[in-house]
Write an enzyme that holds these catalytic residues in place. Sequence first.
Site, PDB file in Angstrom:
ATOM      1  CG  ASP A  98      -2.034   1.006   1.158  1.00 30.63           C
ATOM      2  OD1 ASP A  98      -1.965   1.907   0.301  1.00 30.63           O
ATOM      3  OD2 ASP A  98      -2.979   0.908   1.954  1.00 30.63           O
ATOM      4  CG  ASP A 281      -3.325   4.631  -3.421  1.00 22.98           C
ATOM      5  OD1 ASP A 281      -2.411   3.968  -2.898  1.00 22.98           O
ATOM      6  OD2 ASP A 281      -4.519   4.521  -3.098  1.00 22.98           O
TER       7      ASP A 281
END
Length: 424
Positions: A98, A281
């Site tokens: 992440d 992201d």
Amino acid sequence: MFSVASLLTIILLALSTTGSPVEVSNSPITLPIARRLSALNGTINLLEQDRARAAALRLKGQNLKNGGHGVPIANVATGYYIAVGIGSPPTTYDLIVDTGTSDTWIGAKKAYSQTSTSIDTEEPMQVIYGSGSAYFDGFEYIDTFTFGNGLTIPQQSFGVALETSGTFGGADGILGLGPVDLTAGTLIDEPTTTIPTVTDNLHSQGTIHREVVSISFEPITEVMEVINGELTFGGTVRNKHGPITYNPITTTSPASMYWGIDQSISYGDTTILSSTAGIVDVDTTYILIASDAYVEYQFLTGSTTDAATGLLLISSAQYAALENLSFGIGGVRHFCRLSHPLLTICTGNVHSHPCQIWPRILNTYIGGSSNAIYLVITDIGTPSGQGFDFVNGYPFAERFYCVFDTSRSRIGFAQTPYTDATTN
């Protein structure tokens, strides 16, 4: 069967010329990433999770700027996992990769096995995800991290959950690769203290000479779990990408708290989003854009909102007429031409698609029709001008090599063998 022209419609990327090409050295520290799909109750949940993630990231960035606590969120529907050994001898945990958070923790599924190298700091930790329906509460530990290629990180701080809520995609926890400032607020008794990330420790311990992490993916071609990505610490893998061009981290808050950049977006000859701040992201499933840009994009594509999935739906004729979607980063445009000769090898493959559409092989997984054509451009939920106006998610990252360079506060992009691929 779709036309050749439709198969060659691809996302365009405009790259900055900031910095010299291929400046980051080749690195031998490369680790595989496996994609795993989680059980869903229809894709509307997946879309809502993406929007909730974006909203939570925006709020966390605003709160951190003002010295408060934040609320990151994990994409628990499609996870990209890396195996990490913790302890001596190590127990292996599958952690979600992440870049939108920097906290590393375990305990969502497999319990922590303490060994002789375990240190309990007795510092309480907490991370709340989204609206609070998912979270972990626990304590900070320090232990040895071991990766599959023999890479070892002694004295790595991480959280051990005593209580969690949410599935986290069946993962054991999260490996946070965002900027270290995002860890502020995780230690309950020391809300302004930051926690060294995995990348921080690799650099401070001298294992890598530059605080850099690079990520690359191959486009999705199957439903089952598959290793389709690589995570590289300290540099890049030169034979996996072309020249790298760099862009400074945006100065606009709250995107500046993350791997944020300034970019514009155009559909064909129409600018739908003027230069503004947002983030890159890899753990966001779609490409999210400001609401006003989304409305314009929907109008230009002629798409309609699909009731079953919440995504934009187009017909075969509209698919054939799709124009190029371009991302202007740094003011210089690099075009992947429709006439690229290498792309003709994909002619007639009905499973091929440009990166504006969701992989059709996963249509039923997300609750849609197997023959439908869904677009991956979605509404972030707020108008432009908020300092967090787009999220370049996984469909972007699977086409371009992404270099997250903490040492020089910049992000680099490079073309890969999959930039022009139409098979997903």
